[in-house]
Write a protein that holds these residues in place. Structure first.
Motif, PDB file in Angstrom:
ATOM      1  N   ASN A  36     -16.368  -9.366   1.858  1.00 17.47           N
ATOM      2  CA  ASN A  36     -16.294  -8.746   0.528  1.00 17.47           C
ATOM      3  C   ASN A  36     -15.018  -9.142  -0.209  1.00 17.47           C
ATOM      4  O   ASN A  36     -15.013  -9.282  -1.436  1.00 17.47           O
ATOM      5  N   ASP A  40     -26.860 -10.273  -0.086  1.00 12.12           N
ATOM      6  CA  ASP A  40     -25.596  -9.651  -0.483  1.00 12.12           C
ATOM      7  C   ASP A  40     -24.438 -10.653  -0.458  1.00 12.12           C
ATOM      8  O   ASP A  40     -23.624 -10.699  -1.393  1.00 12.12           O
ATOM      9  N   ASP A  59     -24.752 -13.189  -3.354  1.00 10.00           N
ATOM     10  CA  ASP A  59     -24.297 -12.631  -4.632  1.00 10.00           C
ATOM     11  C   ASP A  59     -22.771 -12.669  -4.729  1.00 10.00           C
ATOM     12  O   ASP A  59     -22.215 -12.955  -5.796  1.00 10.00           O
TER      13      ASP A  59
END
Length: 229
Positions: free
Chosen positions: A82, A117, A120
């Motif tokens: 992340n 995820d 993206d």
């Protein structure tokens, strides 16, 4: 190397081919491994390049003898992803080639071992380029892809989703990883490989052509429109 044959459709891997994410994967995995006193080596990395997420996680857990389950590993690594993935940059020649093929109406798609995820996150700053692809198949999220690379599933599914459902032999694959080359060849496709410079030449076998960079690709060798400049 094999002699190139004309193609009509082009399929791109993403990690380490279009985007400089392999460096980010290494950084994230080493950050996870360090507290356990382990080193994420190049040899371990090569073994899992192109695999679906859980498959790659198990390979790393086994190789580094980490005291984690696959779900625990994936939960921990996600925090590192992340933070790092939105910083991904395009690799040399990627944008020029994609825009060239799109301009000349060559059907193009992405076939990656990743999940939605992470895709993206990696494409945060590259949405405009990604929008040029007809479709994207992500092995770790797509229910039709039962097995990851080196099995051919992701490329065969990707080919079927072109509107005209071309024969696999008419599809050209761009890959950086040995697992991906094996998958493309198993799917009956030609493969242009752009490997990491550290990769042994033994692991490039099967590719139709091996290049140092996408900047070196000559579309006309595969019956595609040559670059305008």
């Amino acid at each position: 190397m094999a002699s190139p044959k004309p193609v009509t459709h082009v399929i791109f891997d993403m990690d380490g081919l279009l985007l400089d994410t392999e460096r980010l994967y290494t950084e994230a995995t080493q950050a996870l491994a360090t507290p356990y006193g382990k080193e994420y080596t190049w040899e371990v990395k090569v073994g899992c390049m192109g695999m679906k997420g859980p498959q790659a996680a198990q390979h790393i857990i086994d190789s580094l003898d980490l005291p984690l389950s696959v779900s625990e590993y994936l939960e921990q690594i996600a925090k590192h992803y992340n933070a790092l993935f939105p910083t991904a940059k395009l690799l040399p020649g990627a944008e020029r080639l994609v825009r060239h093929l799109h301009k000349h109406n060559i059907p193009i798609a992405i076939a990656s071992g990743g999940a939605q995820d992470s895709f993206d996150l990696k494409t945060t700053n590259h949405r405009d380029l990604v929008s040029l692809f007809g479709h994207v198949v992500l092995a770790s999220s797509d229910p039709e892809v039962t097995k990851g690379k080196p099995e051919p599933d992701v490329f065969l599914v990707c080919a079927r989703r072109f509107p005209d459902n071309p024969d696999p032999s008419k599809c050209l694959v761009f890959e950086d990883a040995p697992n991906g080359v094996q998958a493309g060849v198993a799917a009956g496709m030609q493969v242009v490989m752009v490997p990491d410079s550290r990769l042994s030449s033994e692991l490039t076998k099967g590719a139709t052509e091996v290049l140092a960079s996408l900047e070196d690709f000559k579309p006309e060798r595969y019956g595609l429109p040559p670059f305008d400049d």
